[in-house]
Scaffold this active site. Structure first.
Site, mmCIF file in Angstrom:
data_model
loop_
_atom_site.group_PDB
_atom_site.id
_atom_site.type_symbol
_atom_site.label_atom_id
_atom_site.label_comp_id
_atom_site.label_asym_id
_atom_site.label_seq_id
_atom_site.Cartn_x
_atom_site.Cartn_y
_atom_site.Cartn_z
ATOM 1 N N ASP A 45 0.844 -1.201 0.000
ATOM 2 C CA ASP A 45 0.000 0.000 0.000
ATOM 3 C C ASP A 45 0.874 1.245 0.000
ATOM 4 O O ASP A 45 1.978 1.246 0.556
ATOM 5 C CB ASP A 45 -0.925 0.005 1.231
ATOM 6 N N ASN A 92 -5.913 -4.686 -6.183
ATOM 7 C CA ASN A 92 -7.076 -3.978 -5.651
ATOM 8 C C ASN A 92 -6.880 -2.468 -5.544
ATOM 9 O O ASN A 92 -7.855 -1.717 -5.496
ATOM 10 C CB ASN A 92 -7.405 -4.583 -4.283
ATOM 11 N N TYR A 157 -13.439 7.240 -14.397
ATOM 12 C CA TYR A 157 -13.390 6.050 -13.543
ATOM 13 C C TYR A 157 -13.923 4.827 -14.308
ATOM 14 O O TYR A 157 -13.324 3.745 -14.276
ATOM 15 C CB TYR A 157 -14.213 6.301 -12.276
ATOM 16 N N LYS A 161 -12.115 1.218 -15.310
ATOM 17 C CA LYS A 161 -12.596 -0.103 -14.887
ATOM 18 C C LYS A 161 -13.012 -0.952 -16.088
ATOM 19 O O LYS A 161 -12.917 -2.188 -16.049
ATOM 20 C CB LYS A 161 -13.741 0.050 -13.881
ATOM 21 N N THR A 192 -16.945 1.764 2.269
ATOM 22 C CA THR A 192 -15.526 1.798 2.662
ATOM 23 C C THR A 192 -15.146 3.252 2.961
ATOM 24 O O THR A 192 -15.926 4.170 2.677
ATOM 25 C CB THR A 192 -14.626 1.292 1.514
HETATM 26 P P1 NAD Z 1 -10.045 2.738 -0.149
HETATM 27 O O1 NAD Z 1 -9.760 4.145 -0.543
HETATM 28 O O2 NAD Z 1 -10.697 2.448 1.155
HETATM 29 O O3 NAD Z 1 -8.703 1.867 -0.248
HETATM 30 C C1 NAD Z 1 -7.848 1.987 -1.348
HETATM 31 C C2 NAD Z 1 -6.438 1.663 -0.900
HETATM 32 O O4 NAD Z 1 -5.586 1.758 -2.061
HETATM 33 C C3 NAD Z 1 -5.881 2.645 0.138
HETATM 34 O O5 NAD Z 1 -5.304 1.940 1.226
HETATM 35 C C4 NAD Z 1 -4.829 3.438 -0.632
HETATM 36 O O6 NAD Z 1 -3.726 3.858 0.170
HETATM 37 C C5 NAD Z 1 -4.391 2.418 -1.680
HETATM 38 N N1 NAD Z 1 -3.778 3.071 -2.840
HETATM 39 C C6 NAD Z 1 -4.249 4.133 -3.543
HETATM 40 N N2 NAD Z 1 -3.372 4.484 -4.495
HETATM 41 C C7 NAD Z 1 -2.337 3.618 -4.406
HETATM 42 C C8 NAD Z 1 -1.103 3.476 -5.098
HETATM 43 N N3 NAD Z 1 -0.758 4.338 -6.078
HETATM 44 N N4 NAD Z 1 -0.284 2.470 -4.757
HETATM 45 C C9 NAD Z 1 -0.603 1.622 -3.754
HETATM 46 N N5 NAD Z 1 -1.737 1.713 -3.043
HETATM 47 C C10 NAD Z 1 -2.590 2.715 -3.362
HETATM 48 O O7 NAD Z 1 -10.931 2.183 -1.369
HETATM 49 P P2 NAD Z 1 -11.902 0.906 -1.545
HETATM 50 O O8 NAD Z 1 -13.285 1.413 -1.582
HETATM 51 O O9 NAD Z 1 -11.538 -0.189 -0.627
HETATM 52 O O10 NAD Z 1 -11.522 0.509 -3.041
HETATM 53 C C11 NAD Z 1 -10.660 -0.554 -3.356
HETATM 54 C C12 NAD Z 1 -10.899 -0.961 -4.799
HETATM 55 O O11 NAD Z 1 -12.280 -1.254 -4.980
HETATM 56 C C13 NAD Z 1 -10.543 0.116 -5.834
HETATM 57 O O12 NAD Z 1 -9.921 -0.493 -6.956
HETATM 58 C C14 NAD Z 1 -11.910 0.653 -6.240
HETATM 59 O O13 NAD Z 1 -11.917 1.170 -7.555
HETATM 60 C C15 NAD Z 1 -12.761 -0.590 -6.134
HETATM 61 N N6 NAD Z 1 -14.188 -0.351 -5.966
HETATM 62 C C16 NAD Z 1 -14.649 0.348 -4.899
HETATM 63 C C17 NAD Z 1 -16.023 0.585 -4.787
HETATM 64 C C18 NAD Z 1 -16.606 1.361 -3.636
HETATM 65 O O14 NAD Z 1 -17.781 1.755 -3.748
HETATM 66 N N7 NAD Z 1 -15.897 1.574 -2.549
HETATM 67 C C19 NAD Z 1 -16.908 0.081 -5.770
HETATM 68 C C20 NAD Z 1 -16.391 -0.642 -6.839
HETATM 69 C C21 NAD Z 1 -15.029 -0.858 -6.932
#
Ligand code: NAD
Length: 263
Positions: A45, A92, A157, A161, A192
């Protein structure tokens, strides 16, 4: 029949996993679940210090920026060195973007695609030599319902995806004969810290949360743990015949067409 004193092996016993973006939200829930099922897990991370203190013993935090190839190679090498192998890669890490096609400049397009798409390329490229050595290797990418449904104000976005969905299928084809499975999960809006940040910027956060809940046919946001359960399944030997699929965990958002009200 005599009772055995040794407990049955856990589903992921003996396997080693790397989860990018594993210090928060879906990634953290996934890292915890993989560890509970017996895997040794490294969390890569940007901000590994965000990993909650109680998780520091069970999960190995490694600093990694998926936009920097050297950082990724170093982090994957460190994780593999400490875990001793690599069987499961969960791509992720991701960031959001809002607006129509006129709202983001070229730099923002490059920034988001660099994290969400090329980030997956970098980590997978670095991990592949070790994944090829595994007898149970699996890659799971976190995609989104935004890849398959047209959502307002999400063009950048969604494009990122959509690319994740396509590269998941192409990678699955490229590596199936090496014994490496590649799948993705498509979450709906998941509860989240990401969504907390989004809501905190809304004019009326409570109304915005109600609207997001209502957009899900199930009437509520998806939980990070529900997405983690799907990722853990796709990563596990139980899914040995599953490759090149997108598993929706979206409360029915993609597949269902309900009439308004209860009818
Ligand atoms: P979050 O913001 O809670 O967690 C994301 C994590 O990724 C964080 O810990 C951040 O530090 C890390 N990160 C960001 N940029 C980074 C980089 N350059 N290198 C390494 N780490 C990095 O987000 P989340 O909601 O848990 O989302 C996780 C995944 O799920 C993402 O790919 C997001 O697109 C996808 N997603 C989320 C949702 C939602 O509604 N939350 C819906 C569909 C898909």
């Amino acid at each position: 029949m005599p009772h055995s004193t040794t407990p049955p092996p856990l589903e992921l016993d003996g396997l080693a996993a790397v989860v990018t973006g594993g210090a928060s939200g879906i990634g953290l829930a996934t890292a915890r679940l993989l560890a509970r099922r017996g895997a040794r897990v490294a969390v890569l991370d940007l901000d590994p210090d965000a990993l909650p203190a109680p998780d520091q013993g069970a999960l190995l935090p490694v600093r990694c920026d998926v936009t920097d190839d050297t950082s990724v190679r170093t982090a994957v090498a460190e994780a593999v060195g400490r875990l001793g192998a690599l069987d499961i890669l969960v791509n992720n890490a991701g960031i959001g973007a809002q607006g129509t096609v006129t709202d983001n400049d070229d730099a923002e397009w490059h920034r988001v695609l660099d994290v969400n798409v090329v980030g997956i390329v970098r980590t997978t490229r670095a991990a592949l030599p070790r994944l090829r050595e595994s007898r149970h290797s699996a890659v799971v990418n976190t995609c989104s319902v935004a890849a398959t449904a047209g959502l307002p104000q999400r063009v950048l976005y969604s494009a990122s995806k959509g690319a994740v969905l396509s590269l998941t299928l192409a990678m699955a084809a490229d590596h199936v004969r090496e014994g490496i499975r590649v799948n993705c999960v498509n979450p709906g809006t998941a509860d989240t810290p990401w969504i907390d940040r989004l809501l905190s910027r809304a004019d009326d956060p409570a109304a915005e949360r109600t609207a997001l809940n209502a957009r899900q046919p199930t009437g509520r946001l998806v939980s990070a743990e529900e997405v983690a359960a799907a990722i853990a399944y796709l990563a596990s030997p139980a899914a040995a015949s599953v490759t090149g699929t997108a598993l929706a965990v979206d409360g029915g958002m993609q597949g269902l067409r309900l009439r308004p009200g209860n009818g």
